[in-house]
Write a protein that holds these residues in place. Structure first.
Motif, PDB file in Angstrom:
ATOM      1  N   ASN A 461      -7.538   0.074   8.697  1.00 24.44           N
ATOM      2  CA  ASN A 461      -6.081   0.062   8.885  1.00 24.44           C
ATOM      3  C   ASN A 461      -5.578   1.436   9.320  1.00 24.44           C
ATOM      4  OD1 ASN A 461      -6.534   1.374   6.516  1.00 24.44           O
ATOM      5  ND2 ASN A 461      -5.175   0.111   5.248  1.00 24.44           N
ATOM      6  N   GLY A 462      -6.505   2.359   9.603  1.00 26.29           N
ATOM      7  CA  GLY A 462      -6.115   3.675  10.129  1.00 26.29           C
ATOM      8  C   GLY A 462      -5.463   4.594   9.114  1.00 26.29           C
ATOM      9  N   ILE A 463      -5.512   4.211   7.857  1.00 26.94           N
ATOM     10  CA  ILE A 463      -4.870   5.048   6.825  1.00 26.94           C
ATOM     11  C   ILE A 463      -5.671   5.010   5.517  1.00 26.94           C
ATOM     12  CG2 ILE A 463      -2.463   4.924   7.612  1.00 26.94           C
ATOM     13  CD1 ILE A 463      -2.006   2.567   5.726  1.00 26.94           C
ATOM     14  N   TYR A 464      -5.451   6.042   4.721  1.00 27.88           N
ATOM     15  CA  TYR A 464      -5.839   5.977   3.315  1.00 27.88           C
ATOM     16  C   TYR A 464      -4.747   5.131   2.663  1.00 27.88           C
ATOM     17  CZ  TYR A 464      -9.325   9.829   3.480  1.00 27.88           C
ATOM     18  OH  TYR A 464     -10.422  10.619   3.706  1.00 27.88           O
ATOM     19  N   GLY A 465      -4.921   3.806   2.737  1.00 27.74           N
ATOM     20  CA  GLY A 465      -3.826   2.892   2.443  1.00 27.74           C
ATOM     21  C   GLY A 465      -3.273   3.004   1.027  1.00 27.74           C
ATOM     22  N   MET A 469       0.515   3.806   0.211  1.00 29.48           N
ATOM     23  CA  MET A 469       1.348   2.893  -0.574  1.00 29.48           C
ATOM     24  C   MET A 469       2.103   3.671  -1.662  1.00 29.48           C
ATOM     25  SD  MET A 469       0.071  -0.289  -2.952  1.00 29.48           S
ATOM     26  CE  MET A 469      -0.832   0.733  -4.117  1.00 29.48           C
ATOM     27  N   HIS A 470       1.371   4.521  -2.376  1.00 26.78           N
ATOM     28  CA  HIS A 470       2.026   5.293  -3.442  1.00 26.78           C
ATOM     29  C   HIS A 470       3.031   6.286  -2.857  1.00 26.78           C
ATOM     30  CE1 HIS A 470      -0.223   3.549  -6.673  1.00 26.78           C
ATOM     31  NE2 HIS A 470      -1.382   3.879  -6.134  1.00 26.78           N
ATOM     32  N   GLN A 471       2.694   6.860  -1.686  1.00 27.46           N
ATOM     33  CA  GLN A 471       3.633   7.783  -1.042  1.00 27.46           C
ATOM     34  C   GLN A 471       4.939   7.075  -0.701  1.00 27.46           C
ATOM     35  OE1 GLN A 471       1.487   9.423   2.305  1.00 27.46           O
ATOM     36  NE2 GLN A 471       0.942  11.247   1.143  1.00 27.46           N
ATOM     37  N   ALA A 481      -0.926  13.538   4.808  1.00 29.53           N
ATOM     38  CA  ALA A 481      -2.396  13.496   4.664  1.00 29.53           C
ATOM     39  C   ALA A 481      -2.965  12.098   4.503  1.00 29.53           C
ATOM     40  CB  ALA A 481      -2.846  14.382   3.490  1.00 29.53           C
ATOM     41  N   THR A 482      -2.247  11.077   4.959  1.00 22.70           N
ATOM     42  CA  THR A 482      -2.796   9.723   4.772  1.00 22.70           C
ATOM     43  C   THR A 482      -3.115   9.008   6.092  1.00 22.70           C
ATOM     44  OG1 THR A 482      -0.518   8.972   4.401  1.00 22.70           O
ATOM     45  CG2 THR A 482      -1.896   9.284   2.467  1.00 22.70           C
ATOM     46  N   ASN A 483      -2.829   9.645   7.243  1.00 25.12           N
ATOM     47  CA  ASN A 483      -3.230   9.035   8.521  1.00 25.12           C
ATOM     48  C   ASN A 483      -4.660   9.434   8.855  1.00 25.12           C
ATOM     49  OD1 ASN A 483      -0.845   7.692   9.064  1.00 25.12           O
ATOM     50  ND2 ASN A 483       0.098   9.482  10.030  1.00 25.12           N
ATOM     51  N   SER A 531      -1.726  -1.769   9.785  1.00 25.68           N
ATOM     52  CA  SER A 531      -1.476  -0.886   8.640  1.00 25.68           C
ATOM     53  C   SER A 531      -0.278  -1.358   7.811  1.00 25.68           C
ATOM     54  CB  SER A 531      -1.258   0.558   9.102  1.00 25.68           C
ATOM     55  OG  SER A 531      -0.108   0.614   9.915  1.00 25.68           O
ATOM     56  N   GLN A 532       0.584  -2.187   8.429  1.00 27.13           N
ATOM     57  CA  GLN A 532       1.713  -2.724   7.648  1.00 27.13           C
ATOM     58  C   GLN A 532       1.247  -3.643   6.511  1.00 27.13           C
ATOM     59  OE1 GLN A 532       4.979  -2.244   7.433  1.00 27.13           O
ATOM     60  NE2 GLN A 532       4.794  -0.563   8.900  1.00 27.13           N
ATOM     61  N   ALA A 533       0.057  -4.254   6.687  1.00 28.56           N
ATOM     62  CA  ALA A 533      -0.457  -5.204   5.684  1.00 28.56           C
ATOM     63  C   ALA A 533      -1.065  -4.423   4.518  1.00 28.56           C
ATOM     64  CB  ALA A 533      -1.491  -6.119   6.320  1.00 28.56           C
ATOM     65  N   ILE A 534      -0.205  -3.776   3.760  1.00 25.66           N
ATOM     66  CA  ILE A 534      -0.705  -2.809   2.774  1.00 25.66           C
ATOM     67  C   ILE A 534      -1.213  -3.476   1.499  1.00 25.66           C
ATOM     68  CG2 ILE A 534       1.574  -2.297   1.752  1.00 25.66           C
ATOM     69  CD1 ILE A 534      -1.256   0.235   2.547  1.00 25.66           C
ATOM     70  N   THR A 535      -0.669  -4.631   1.150  1.00 31.29           N
ATOM     71  CA  THR A 535      -1.220  -5.457   0.059  1.00 31.29           C
ATOM     72  C   THR A 535      -1.148  -6.907   0.553  1.00 31.29           C
ATOM     73  OG1 THR A 535       0.781  -6.121  -1.122  1.00 31.29           O
ATOM     74  CG2 THR A 535      -0.071  -3.920  -1.631  1.00 31.29           C
ATOM     75  N   PRO A 536      -1.705  -7.854  -0.196  1.00 35.46           N
ATOM     76  CA  PRO A 536      -1.606  -9.248   0.259  1.00 35.46           C
ATOM     77  C   PRO A 536      -0.154  -9.706   0.423  1.00 35.46           C
ATOM     78  CG  PRO A 536      -3.288  -9.063  -1.441  1.00 35.46           C
ATOM     79  CD  PRO A 536      -2.619  -7.725  -1.358  1.00 35.46           C
ATOM     80  N   THR A 537       0.788  -9.038  -0.249  1.00 39.62           N
ATOM     81  CA  THR A 537       2.171  -9.540  -0.213  1.00 39.62           C
ATOM     82  C   THR A 537       3.217  -8.496   0.179  1.00 39.62           C
ATOM     83  OG1 THR A 537       2.267  -9.096  -2.574  1.00 39.62           O
ATOM     84  CG2 THR A 537       1.817 -11.372  -1.924  1.00 39.62           C
ATOM     85  N   ALA A 538       2.826  -7.250   0.432  1.00 40.71           N
ATOM     86  CA  ALA A 538       3.835  -6.218   0.739  1.00 40.71           C
ATOM     87  C   ALA A 538       3.507  -5.524   2.058  1.00 40.71           C
ATOM     88  CB  ALA A 538       3.881  -5.181  -0.385  1.00 40.71           C
ATOM     89  N   THR A 539       4.558  -5.047   2.733  1.00 41.00           N
ATOM     90  CA  THR A 539       4.361  -4.228   3.927  1.00 41.00           C
ATOM     91  C   THR A 539       4.773  -2.794   3.615  1.00 41.00           C
ATOM     92  OG1 THR A 539       6.598  -4.633   4.723  1.00 41.00           O
ATOM     93  CG2 THR A 539       4.875  -6.169   5.472  1.00 41.00           C
TER      94      THR A 539
END
Ligand SMILES: Cc1ncc(C[n+]2csc(CCOP(=O)(O)OP(=O)(O)O)c2C)c(N)n1
Ligand SMILES: [Mg+2]
Length: 551
Positions: A461-465, A469-471, A481-483, A531-539
């Protein structure tokens, strides 16, 4: 009795303990052991970095219940291996790390790569020891196996001074050791029977180590007899088959809120510790005690009452606990509760909702759930990509999940290498994030070198997802520092000599998976997840907007 070199005595002890496989990165500090391993019958996996070697050994410990054996060199080799020790500690896994050490006569001068292993690994291992006398090798190795396996299992570190390894000694081999099984007292079982008889809506939670396939069968039988709902602690899902009507879910990161609601009145905690993740940051059970009835069954007395003061503490290994249960009668009154919990689980885990982008990771997980045979092993490290496994995959056979409860990134690939080596006739699937994979990506070369055809599903997903998410939740819109900029992982797999494919749509996945399997080579399926698909239910945008609204 004949004289043997210390290195030969050491390898003979490993054989006496039933060691059939070990991992290493070679070093000049233990050449004599490497030499003694030739023709020993021990399958020695040559790894590319000690972190991978140690994690592979830890995975062996998880799979077999006997210590995973890893050899590394002094100083940098030893410190590189430390994540494997930390995983073995937090995951209660038997493991022995052997470290080549400087010559005895140079000690304390800070010789080349010198380290004091007792000081360095004191908090990372159950026991750290250095062997100075060749004739004490059988004693110390036998004890190391016992310490690693007995009570709550964990890692042992043994330093081997280079010159000691060439000493000659006349000693007998130690006998094979097995960890002692601690069993409940009859009074414990009587009290358990009383507590169950008066329980309103009990929930059983399985976790920890020291399980065997037979103990797990006995757990299934116990759950059926008492009609108990059973949840599995974080990354211990295969301790109970998800297809059984008594399984009610995974108690890990982002669990089903309805499952949390059910863990209230009476808890039967079997084998686990209910540490931070499973206990939802120590909020699920009262500390030190509360109105809950808690029965805690653990093989190590030091874990009983360490955090939670249970109503009833039973010092027993899972096999011995179940063997003692025949005497108590079942008259469950909570069947409706168990059925409702099961319905909640199925609703939570059945159909993944759509996520942004052309690659529907949830649909792929549901496809894998149907496609993979029950004995396929799923391995992963840490990252948000793992939440789809925990929620939507259905583990069926014992020992089919290798994942660190310690949350250590980079675990999935070395664990997958070991799973495939141990079980060559079944599928080993590593599911890795783009960040996660590159923490130990070099071990793909180990898989190619030893011809170990695991399959890696790499979720890019191109990120330390997780951190993004926490950021977005804590510092919305402030990306730090997450890309990531990633290589072409499919090309990388081919460059290593493996099979590599790029997957950008859901439909491409199944045929690519079948080709990877048919290739007979270690494979990477490089899957591009939005990368928007950060969890099964959140963007990510959704999290950012929610956080901005709050602030
Ligand atoms: C060894 C280690 N370093 C750092 C972390 C902190 N951490 C947890 S998840 C994560 C990002 C994981 O990224 P990736 O593998 O790409 O998975 P994603 O969350 O993007 O699905 C990081 C850096 C960790 N858990 N372990
Ligand atoms: Mg990622």
């Amino acid at each position: 009795m004949t004289k043997r070199t210390a290195a030969r005595i050491l390898v003979d002890q490993l054989i006496a303990q039933g060691v059939d496989r070990a991992t290493c990165v070679p070093g000049e500090s233990y050449l004599s052991v490497l030499d003694a391993l030739i023709g020993s019958g021990i399958d020695l996996l040559t790894c590319r970095a000690e972190g991978g070697a140690a994690m592979m050994a830890e995975a062996y410990g998880k799979l077999t219940g006997r210590p995973g054996i890893c050899f590394v060199t002094r100083g940098p080799g030893a410190t590189n291996a430390s994540p494997g020790l930390h995983i073995a500690m937090q995951d209660s896994t038997p493991m022995i790390l052997f470290v080549g050490q400087i010559e005895r006569r140079m000690r304390d001068r800070e010789a080349f790569q010198e380290l004091d292993y007792r000081a360095t690994f004191g908090a990372l291992a159950k026991w750290v020891v250095e062997i100075d006398d060749a004739d004490r090798i059988p004693e110390i190795i036998a004890r190391a196996f016992r310490v690693a396996m007995q009570g709550r299992p964990g890692p042992v570190v043994i330093a081997l001074p280079e010159d000691m390894l060439d000493d000659m000694a006349e000693v007998a081999d130690a006998p094979r050791v097995d960890p002692v099984e601690t069993a409940p007292m009859p009074a414990d079982i009587d009290r358990l029977g009383e507590l169950l008889a008066s329980a309103k809506s009990p929930v059983a939670i399985v976790g920890g180590s020291r399980w065997t396939p037979e103990a797990r069968d006995a757990m299934i039988d116990f759950a059926h007899r008492f009609d108990l709902p059973v949840a599995a602690q974080f990354r211990r899902a295969p301790l109970f088959p998800a297809t059984d009507d008594h399984f009610i879910g995974d108690l890990g990161l982002a669990p089903n809120p309805k499952l949390i609601e059910r863990i209230k009145a009476a808890v039967l905690l079997i084998g686990g510790r209910m540490s931070e993740i499973a206990s939802q940051s120590y909020k699920l059970l009262g500390i030190p005690a509360s109105g809950q009835k808690l029965v805690h069954i653990h093989p190590d007395p030091l874990e009983l009452g360490r955090v939670y003061q249970p109503t009833l503490a039973i010092n027993a290994t899972p096999p011995a606990f179940f063997a003692a249960l025949d005497g108590i009668e079942a008259s469950p009154t909570w069947s409706a509760n168990r059925e409702a919990a099961r319905t909640d689980y199925l609703a939570w885990s059945d159909t993944p909702p759509p996520v942004p982008g052309d690659f529907q990771y949830g649909d792929v997980m549901a496809w894998l759930r149907d496609r993979l045979p029950p004995d396929a092993t799923i391995c992963n490290g840490a990252g948000n990509f793992a939440s789809w496994i925990h929620r939507y995959y259905r583990f069926r056979d014992f020992g089919t999940q290798l994942a660190p409860t310690s949350g250590s990134m980079g675990y999935g690939l070395p664990a997958g290498v070991m799973a495939k080596r141990q079980k060559p006739d079944s599928i080993a699937l590593t599911i890795a994030g783009d960040g996660d994979f590159l923490m130990n990506g070099q071990e793909f070369a180990t898989a190619v070198h030893h011809d170990i055809p695991l399959i890696v599903v790499l979720i890019d997903n191109g990120i330390y997802g997780t951190i993004r998410m926490h950021q977005e939740k804590t510092f919305p819109g402030r990306v730090s520092a997450t890309n990531l900029t990633n290589p072409d992982f499919a090309a990388l797999a081919r460059a290593y000599g493996g099979h590599g494919e790029t997957v950008t749509t859901t439909a491409e996945f199944a045929p690519a998976f079948e080709r990877a399997l048919a290739s007979g080579k270690p494979a990477i399926l490089h899957c591009h997840l939005d990368s928007q698909a950060i969890t099964p239910t959140a963007t990510l945008d959704g999290l950012r907007a929610a956080a901005e609204t709050r602030s």
